[in-house]
Design an enzyme around this catalytic site. Structure first.
Site, PDB file in Angstrom:
ATOM      1  N   ARG A 158       0.796  -1.231   0.000  1.00 34.96           N
ATOM      2  CA  ARG A 158       0.000   0.000   0.000  1.00 34.96           C
ATOM      3  C   ARG A 158       0.834   1.290   0.000  1.00 34.96           C
ATOM      4  O   ARG A 158       0.408   2.319   0.519  1.00 34.96           O
ATOM      5  CB  ARG A 158      -0.946   0.032   1.216  1.00 34.96           C
ATOM      6  CG  ARG A 158      -2.093  -0.972   1.150  1.00 34.96           C
ATOM      7  CD  ARG A 158      -3.063  -0.651   0.037  1.00 34.96           C
ATOM      8  NE  ARG A 158      -4.214  -1.505   0.036  1.00 34.96           N
ATOM      9  CZ  ARG A 158      -4.307  -2.671  -0.599  1.00 34.96           C
ATOM     10  NH1 ARG A 158      -3.289  -3.128  -1.306  1.00 34.96           N
ATOM     11  NH2 ARG A 158      -5.423  -3.377  -0.549  1.00 34.96           N
ATOM     12  N   SER A 209     -11.387  -0.621   1.701  1.00 33.15           N
ATOM     13  CA  SER A 209     -10.830  -0.808   3.052  1.00 33.15           C
ATOM     14  C   SER A 209     -10.522   0.550   3.681  1.00 33.15           C
ATOM     15  O   SER A 209      -9.933   1.417   3.037  1.00 33.15           O
ATOM     16  CB  SER A 209      -9.522  -1.604   2.992  1.00 33.15           C
ATOM     17  OG  SER A 209      -9.727  -2.853   2.403  1.00 33.15           O
ATOM     18  N   GLU A 279      -6.190   3.796   5.234  1.00 35.35           N
ATOM     19  CA  GLU A 279      -5.837   3.575   3.825  1.00 35.35           C
ATOM     20  C   GLU A 279      -6.465   4.684   2.984  1.00 35.35           C
ATOM     21  O   GLU A 279      -5.936   5.083   1.960  1.00 35.35           O
ATOM     22  CB  GLU A 279      -6.357   2.204   3.367  1.00 35.35           C
ATOM     23  CG  GLU A 279      -6.101   1.983   1.889  1.00 35.35           C
ATOM     24  CD  GLU A 279      -6.396   0.573   1.404  1.00 35.35           C
ATOM     25  OE1 GLU A 279      -5.968  -0.383   2.075  1.00 35.35           O
ATOM     26  OE2 GLU A 279      -7.048   0.443   0.359  1.00 35.35           O
TER      27      GLU A 279
HETATM   28  N1  EPU Z   1     -11.705 -10.935   8.849  1.00 38.52           N
HETATM   29  C1  EPU Z   1     -12.436 -11.107   9.973  1.00 38.52           C
HETATM   30  N2  EPU Z   1     -13.491 -10.281  10.209  1.00 38.52           N
HETATM   31  C2  EPU Z   1     -13.819  -9.272   9.357  1.00 38.52           C
HETATM   32  C3  EPU Z   1     -13.062  -9.091   8.204  1.00 38.52           C
HETATM   33  C4  EPU Z   1     -11.999  -9.929   7.949  1.00 38.52           C
HETATM   34  O1  EPU Z   1     -12.156 -11.992  10.772  1.00 38.52           O
HETATM   35  O2  EPU Z   1     -14.792  -8.535   9.660  1.00 38.52           O
HETATM   36  C5  EPU Z   1     -10.590 -11.838   8.569  1.00 38.52           C
HETATM   37  C6  EPU Z   1     -10.882 -12.731   7.373  1.00 38.52           C
HETATM   38  O3  EPU Z   1     -11.607 -13.873   7.740  1.00 38.52           O
HETATM   39  C7  EPU Z   1      -9.508 -13.047   6.840  1.00 38.52           C
HETATM   40  C8  EPU Z   1      -8.681 -11.796   7.208  1.00 38.52           C
HETATM   41  O4  EPU Z   1      -9.442 -11.108   8.187  1.00 38.52           O
HETATM   42  O5  EPU Z   1      -8.956 -14.140   7.537  1.00 38.52           O
HETATM   43  C9  EPU Z   1      -8.412 -10.908   6.003  1.00 38.52           C
HETATM   44  O6  EPU Z   1      -9.643 -10.462   5.433  1.00 38.52           O
HETATM   45  P1  EPU Z   1      -9.894 -10.376   3.841  1.00 38.52           P
HETATM   46  O7  EPU Z   1      -9.510 -11.672   3.198  1.00 38.52           O
HETATM   47  O8  EPU Z   1     -11.240  -9.821   3.623  1.00 38.52           O
HETATM   48  O9  EPU Z   1      -8.813  -9.379   3.342  1.00 38.52           O
HETATM   49  P2  EPU Z   1      -8.427  -7.950   3.864  1.00 38.52           P
HETATM   50  O10 EPU Z   1      -7.005  -8.035   4.335  1.00 38.52           O
HETATM   51  O11 EPU Z   1      -9.414  -7.366   4.790  1.00 38.52           O
HETATM   52  C10 EPU Z   1      -7.393  -7.108   1.610  1.00 38.52           C
HETATM   53  C11 EPU Z   1      -7.381  -5.768   0.946  1.00 38.52           C
HETATM   54  C12 EPU Z   1      -8.622  -5.623   0.069  1.00 38.52           C
HETATM   55  C13 EPU Z   1      -8.675  -6.763  -0.940  1.00 38.52           C
HETATM   56  C14 EPU Z   1      -8.717  -8.098  -0.170  1.00 38.52           C
HETATM   57  C15 EPU Z   1      -8.751  -9.318  -1.086  1.00 38.52           C
HETATM   58  C16 EPU Z   1      -6.273  -4.309   2.572  1.00 38.52           C
HETATM   59  C17 EPU Z   1      -6.432  -3.259   3.615  1.00 38.52           C
HETATM   60  N3  EPU Z   1      -7.397  -4.729   1.975  1.00 38.52           N
HETATM   61  O12 EPU Z   1      -8.496  -7.095   2.506  1.00 38.52           O
HETATM   62  O13 EPU Z   1      -8.446  -4.419  -0.637  1.00 38.52           O
HETATM   63  O14 EPU Z   1      -9.825  -6.660  -1.768  1.00 38.52           O
HETATM   64  O15 EPU Z   1      -7.525  -8.174   0.656  1.00 38.52           O
HETATM   65  O16 EPU Z   1      -7.483  -9.655  -1.550  1.00 38.52           O
HETATM   66  O17 EPU Z   1      -5.149  -4.726   2.303  1.00 38.52           O
HETATM   67  C18 EPU Z   1      -8.950  -2.084  -0.562  1.00 38.52           C
HETATM   68  O18 EPU Z   1      -7.745  -1.906  -0.415  1.00 38.52           O
HETATM   69  O19 EPU Z   1      -9.772  -1.133  -0.624  1.00 38.52           O
HETATM   70  C19 EPU Z   1      -9.451  -3.445  -0.653  1.00 38.52           C
HETATM   71  C20 EPU Z   1     -10.745  -3.715  -0.734  1.00 38.52           C
END
Ligand code: EPU
Length: 300
Positions: A158, A209, A279
């Site tokens: 990021r 995010s 972010e």
């Molecule tokens: N999780 C929870 N509770 C929640 C949300 C997430 O326990 O309410 C857990 C999930 O179960 C998972 C982990 O947290 O084990 C990560 O969650 P997720 O797979 O949804 O990915 P993320 O890290 O929240 C990132 C990017 C997203 C991108 C997704 C998919 C960031 C900040 N966000 O989300 O990017 O779409 O991976 O690859 O790095 C964005 O940047 O705007 C964005 C949407």
């Protein structure tokens, strides 16, 4: 060259969060040359793509803004893609898929533009915008137009050199990989399915995010564990399926969203002593309480 410029421009309808007041001056370049001319003449202007990851204050912004979403030219030559900074990710993702080119499947679910995605090194589903990048044409107030190779861009999670040095992305060149269009399409569909299951749809006012993931952890998991899902302030609410998203479901204000972000930040800080870093960006400055909240959140 006469450039498209609006004074006292009401920006609300253009923002992803559907917030925002009047901006003193907004420029809408349509080509790299026009963009460079505006940048040279307005060194104090702030640049955004299509405000898909920016919270804009309802109290407006007393300054100049350049929006690049009308710069939507791109060229595909074999496996090489050259795109202006304003080209939207989903459009580019679809265009290269039709040519049997792989590397942009993740962009299908991101509403952002190429420039913004490079600046923050957008990523999802194990792909990042930097993966297939060859070089970026940038503008800097000190040096004018400069071309950087991928290795000179300082990409990390990021972030990129653009964020650290106030560089503006003008255009980028990518080298994609030949693949079967059906396989590319099926990956894009899976990515969209993921978005539909865990993230708010793009039609609901949201900016993706809210916080970056801290090193070796997940902002969504941390926020979920402190019980913020469903929490609302005014018309803004934390998404029930993912704790790191805010949806402006009922005419929430920029102050509602900032207050909700502060709640999220504070709860995680109190429980884990981790200070989440936003972010999303903020464009404002005319309201003291909002400035105070943003200063705490962004540590600026
Ligand atoms: N999780 C929870 N509770 C929640 C949300 C997430 O326990 O309410 C857990 C999930 O179960 C998972 C982990 O947290 O084990 C990560 O969650 P997720 O797979 O949804 O990915 P993320 O890290 O929240 C990132 C990017 C997203 C991108 C997704 C998919 C960031 C900040 N966000 O989300 O990017 O779409 O991976 O690859 O790095 C964005 O940047 O705007 C964005 C949407």
């Amino acid at each position: 060259m006469a450039v498209d410029c609006e004074k006292n421009f009401d920006i609300k309808n253009l923002t992803s969060f559907k917030t925002g007041g009047k901006i003193s001056e907004v420029f809408f370049p349509e080509s790299v040359d026009e963009f460079v001319q505006i940048l040279n003449e307005n060194k104090d202007a702030k640049v955004f793509g299509n405000l898909s990851d920016t919270l804009v204050s309802d109290f407006g912004y007393s300054g100049k803004v350049i929006l690049t979403f009308k710069m939507n030219n791109y060229k595909i030559e074999g496996t090489k893609v050259i795109a202006d900074c304003g080209v939207k990710g989903p459009k580019l993702s679809q265009a290269v898929c039709e040519q049997g080119l792989s590397g942009f499947e993740f962009m299908i679910g991101f509403p952002g533009s190429v420039g913004g995605e490079i600046c923050m090194n957008a990523s999802a589903h194990s792909q990042a915008v930097s993966d297939k990048l060859v070089s970026v044409l940038c503008f800097s107030c000190q040096c004018g137009i400069v071309k950087y190779s991928k290795s000179e861009m300082g990409f990390a999670y990021r972030t990129s050199r653009c964020q650290r040095e106030d560089l503006i992305v003008l255009q980028a060149e990518f080298e994609l990989e030949k693949k079967n269009s059906e396989d590319i399409k099926s990956t894009m569909e899976k990515n969209l399915e993921f978005r539909k299951s865990f993230q708010p749809l793009l039609v609901l006012p949201n900016c993706g995010s809210i916080f970056k993931n801290p090193e070796n952890d997940s902002a969504g998991r941390l926020l979920d564990s402190v019980g913020v899902k469903g929490l609302s302030i005014g018309g803004a609410k934390i998404w029930e399926n993912h704790a790191n998203f805010i949806v402006n479901h009922n005419n929430g204000t920029s102050s509602d969203i900032l207050s909700l972000m502060y709640e999220m930040y504070t709860k995680v800080k109190e429980m884990y002593n981790i200070e989440l870093e936003p972010e999303i960006k903020f464009l404002g400055g005319n309201n003291e309480r909002e400035n105070e909240l943003w200063q705490i959140l962004s540590k600026k």
